[in-house]
Design an enzyme around this catalytic site. Structure first.
Site, PDB file in Angstrom:
ATOM      1  N   ASN A 190      66.397  56.806  43.009  1.00 51.19           N
ATOM      2  CA  ASN A 190      65.029  56.213  43.159  1.00 51.19           C
ATOM      3  C   ASN A 190      64.720  55.237  44.101  1.00 51.19           C
ATOM      4  OD1 ASN A 190      64.019  58.050  41.337  1.00 51.19           O
ATOM      5  ND2 ASN A 190      64.491  56.842  39.547  1.00 51.19           N
TER       6      ASN A 190
ATOM      7  N   HIS B 243      61.057  58.060  44.306  1.00 53.39           N
ATOM      8  CA  HIS B 243      60.796  58.708  42.856  1.00 53.39           C
ATOM      9  C   HIS B 243      60.756  60.102  42.896  1.00 53.39           C
ATOM     10  CE1 HIS B 243      61.102  55.037  40.241  1.00 53.39           C
ATOM     11  NE2 HIS B 243      60.266  54.385  41.220  1.00 53.39           N
TER      12      HIS B 243
ATOM     13  N   ASP C 249      74.673  61.854  31.446  1.00 53.87           N
ATOM     14  CA  ASP C 249      74.021  60.895  32.167  1.00 53.87           C
ATOM     15  C   ASP C 249      74.163  61.152  33.796  1.00 53.87           C
ATOM     16  OD1 ASP C 249      72.082  58.310  31.757  1.00 53.87           O
ATOM     17  OD2 ASP C 249      73.648  57.960  33.126  1.00 53.87           O
TER      18      ASP C 249
ATOM     19  N   GLU D  87      67.095  59.692  32.852  1.00 53.47           N
ATOM     20  CA  GLU D  87      68.432  60.577  33.583  1.00 53.47           C
ATOM     21  C   GLU D  87      69.284  61.161  32.453  1.00 53.47           C
ATOM     22  OE1 GLU D  87      69.599  56.401  34.365  1.00 53.47           O
ATOM     23  OE2 GLU D  87      67.784  57.347  33.793  1.00 53.47           O
TER      24      GLU D  87
END
Length: 274
Positions: free
Chosen positions: A141, A146, A133, A176
């Protein structure tokens, strides 16, 4: 008739009979040749029948008549079979494209979750699962937009592939989060492979609109097994990932370390999400 034709088309596509343009030309030539010969034979048969009932006489020049029949039936049947073959080729290409798209994450080009589980099911050797992760991805973001987040995801996928190699199964599981499956190389070797990916990513500079940024990853690694089943190993990896986050992120945690690290983490302040 229609179901049989559909079945034949499906079998032909599955067998790779229409994989390229040369296959279409071969199909059109062989089928049109057979059709032309059948047309010539049918032509003489009709003349013979008509001669028997007095409606017509057999041609005085059989070879010339056969040439005329071939010159008409040949090109027409070749074009007809060619267009049929082209239609089947396009169908095969569309089918392959759809199948590839249904198994691929459109942003990173990695396998998606469905293909990931299928790849695991096909393994016949003990394997380990890692769940990776990106740390604090939501902040990327929120801060950079984004589009920057998408760029980071694409480059992270590339960095993971470079670090882990082509022999592992690598997928984007969603958001993610990435999944890795590798035939069990041994506990220390598996941790080393993930540490190599973690270090490579930590030192990679991402160039986004408005500047540069760096990211880190956390990873949880399951114990080896295959006989334990995909769900159990994935659960192990998820628990180890949670502990990696709770212990401060930017680290690899093996599920065997839970008993050692958990008591320490419980006394630490809980991290922000991500």
């Amino acid at each position: 008739m229609v179901p049989r034709l559909q079945e034949w088309i499906v079998r032909s596509i599955a067998a790779g009979a229409f994989a390229k343009r040369a296959d279409v030309l071969r199909f059109a030539f062989t089928r049109s040749s057979a059709t032309t010969l059948a047309a010539i034979a049918l032509n003489f048969l009709v003349y013979e029948l008509f001669d028997q009932i007095g409606l017509a006489t057999a041609p005085t020049d059989p070879l010339g008549d056969a040439a005329v029949t071939a010159s008409v039936a040949g090109p027409i049947s070749f074009l007809a079979y060619y267009f049929v073959g082209r239609a089947i080729l396009e169908l095969a290409i569309s089918r392959d494209t759809f199948e590839r798209m249904s198994r691929t994450d459109p942003l990173t080009g990695l396998l998606n979750r469905r293909a990931f589980t299928e790849a695991i099911a096909a393994l016949r050797v003990p394997y380990v699962i890692a769940v990776i992760d990106i740390d604090r991805f939501k902040l990327i973001n929120d801060t950079h937009g984004h589009s920057a987040g998408d760029k980071v995801l694409v480059e992270v996928a590339q960095q993971l592939r470079l670090a882990l190699g082509e022999e592992v199964v690598l997928a984007r599981l969603g958001g993610e989060e990435f999944g890795v499956v590798m035939p069990d190389p041994g506990r220390e070797e598996a941790i080393s492979a993930l540490e190599r990916a973690r270090s490579m990513l930590e030192n990679h500079i991402f160039h986004v609109v408005g500047g540069e940024l760096s990211v880190t990853l956390s990873a949880g690694l399951s114990r080896p097994g295959g006989e334990l089943g995909y769900s159990m190993l994935l659960s192990d990896a998820d628990r180890a990932l949670y502990l990696a986050k709770a212990a401060g992120r930017n680290r690899v945690v093996h599920v065997d370390q839970l008993a050692v690290i958990s008591p320490v983490v419980e006394r630490m302040p809980q991290p922000l999400a991500g």
